[in-house]
Design a protein around this motif. Structure first.
Motif, mmCIF file in Angstrom:
data_model
loop_
_atom_site.group_PDB
_atom_site.id
_atom_site.type_symbol
_atom_site.label_atom_id
_atom_site.label_comp_id
_atom_site.label_asym_id
_atom_site.label_seq_id
_atom_site.Cartn_x
_atom_site.Cartn_y
_atom_site.Cartn_z
ATOM 1 N N ALA A 40 -4.933 -1.108 4.596
ATOM 2 C CA ALA A 40 -3.461 -1.172 4.591
ATOM 3 C C ALA A 40 -2.971 -2.053 5.741
ATOM 4 O O ALA A 40 -2.106 -2.911 5.577
ATOM 5 N N ARG A 41 -3.556 -1.846 6.878
ATOM 6 C CA ARG A 41 -3.155 -2.582 8.075
ATOM 7 C C ARG A 41 -3.454 -4.073 7.958
ATOM 8 O O ARG A 41 -2.644 -4.917 8.292
ATOM 9 N N PRO A 84 3.032 -2.963 7.877
ATOM 10 C CA PRO A 84 1.999 -2.034 8.344
ATOM 11 C C PRO A 84 1.964 -1.882 9.861
ATOM 12 O O PRO A 84 1.792 -0.762 10.369
ATOM 13 N N CYS A 86 0.844 -1.187 0.000
ATOM 14 C CA CYS A 86 0.000 0.000 0.000
ATOM 15 C C CYS A 86 0.881 1.239 0.000
ATOM 16 O O CYS A 86 1.898 1.295 0.703
ATOM 17 N N SER A 97 -2.125 -5.408 3.597
ATOM 18 C CA SER A 97 -0.826 -5.224 2.947
ATOM 19 C C SER A 97 0.296 -5.946 3.686
ATOM 20 O O SER A 97 0.241 -6.174 4.891
ATOM 21 N N LEU A 142 2.498 1.929 10.720
ATOM 22 C CA LEU A 142 1.270 2.649 11.067
ATOM 23 C C LEU A 142 1.118 2.855 12.570
ATOM 24 O O LEU A 142 0.415 3.764 13.001
ATOM 25 N N MET A 178 -6.706 3.163 5.803
ATOM 26 C CA MET A 178 -5.662 2.642 6.691
ATOM 27 C C MET A 178 -6.021 1.260 7.235
ATOM 28 O O MET A 178 -5.143 0.445 7.486
ATOM 29 N N VAL A 184 3.894 -1.155 3.728
ATOM 30 C CA VAL A 184 3.343 0.164 3.441
ATOM 31 C C VAL A 184 4.495 1.095 3.065
ATOM 32 O O VAL A 184 5.559 1.060 3.691
#
Ligand code: ADP
Ligand code: MG
Length: 240
Positions: free
Chosen positions: A199-200, A220, A31, A203, A224, A196, A206
């Motif tokens: 993505a978390r 991630p 991502c 993925s 993140l 997000m 990131v």
């Protein structure tokens, strides 16, 4: 599957990509996040040669895009792209939207293209919409057709540029679900997104882009939750 080395892109004097270096492995889901104007779309557009790069090197599945002997159209067939706006052909049915490129570009037989198109529509949950025109679909349904259409070319890599940003909030989930399914089947994907949660959850890695460079990249859960970079920290504060 993808190797990017010191990728640069200028528009006149404006340097939009200032030396991007990264790799994406087969079956990996990456991502890309970052503020507006940081060069995310330009990066994707260079990857499938919608933009000519100004410097650096991109190798996709062994094809060096800077090699003048490489057939760019062949490479482009291997790289499916889904945009924020769905760009379906309004005067073609959903199924015809999906089968057009295989028939025209790959010279696939009508019947085979049709069978494959229906299977792809089933995959994105829209087999029953095969014969309707795009105007009858919701935004989420249109985007799912756009994904089926990209898949019809049998790409090795799928690029998504903010595929859910133009959708009403209640339609975002159905598109993300299709993408998540694709990821779980092992598709190599690069996804520019503000989601997000996706993505978390989905993925493997990131990438945070800012001002034309990769500021930080990592898994991630690290990137993140424990960002090293100040600009990433402030970006995440604004999006959450
Ligand atoms: P993002 O997708 O991260 O929002 P973009 O890649 O769309 O960023 O744009 C990065 C920068 O490049 C912006 O400053 C934008 O104005 C500029 N840009 C994008 N496309 C063009 C173009 N065709 N001509 C000139 N400048 C462009
Ligand atoms: Mg963009």
């Amino acid at each position: 599957m993808i190797q990017v080395t010191d990728l640069k892109k200028n528009y006149g004097k404006l340097q939009v990509l200032k030396g991007i270096t990264t790799q994406v492995a087969e079956r990996e889901v990456v991502c890309v996040i970052g503020p507006s104007g940081s060069g995310k779309s330009t990066f994707l557009r260079c990857l499938n040669q919608l933009e000519e790069m100004s410097g650096g090197r991109i190798v996709i599945d062994g094809h060096d895009l800077t090699d003048p002997k490489v057939d760019i159209n062949k490479v482009r067939e291997e790289v499916g792209m889904v945009f924020q706006r769905f760009n379906l052909f309004p005067h073609k049915t959903v199924l015809d939207n999906v089968t057009l490129a295989p028939i025209k570009v790959k010279k696939m037989a009508q019947e085979e293209a049709r069978a494959k198109g229906l299977a792809l529509l089933r995959k994105v949950g829209l087999e029953d919409k095969a014969d309707v025109y795009p105007e009858r679909l919701s935004g989420g349904q249109m985007q799912r057709v756009a994904i089926a259409r990209a898949l019809a070319m049998n790409p090795k890599v799928m690029l998504f540029d903010e595929p859910t940003s133009a959708l009403d909030p209640e339609l975002v989930g159905e598109v993300l679900a299709v993408m998540k399914n694709l990821a779980s089947e092992g598709m190599t994907m690069i996804v520019v997104t503000h989601e997000m949660g996706f993505a978390r959850e989905v993925s493997d890695r990131v990438i945070f882009m800012d001002q034309g460079v990769i500021m930080e990249e990592g898994p991630p859960e690290e990137l993140l939750t424990d960002p090293k970079n100040d600009r990433l920290r402030s970006f995440l504060r604004k999006t959450s």
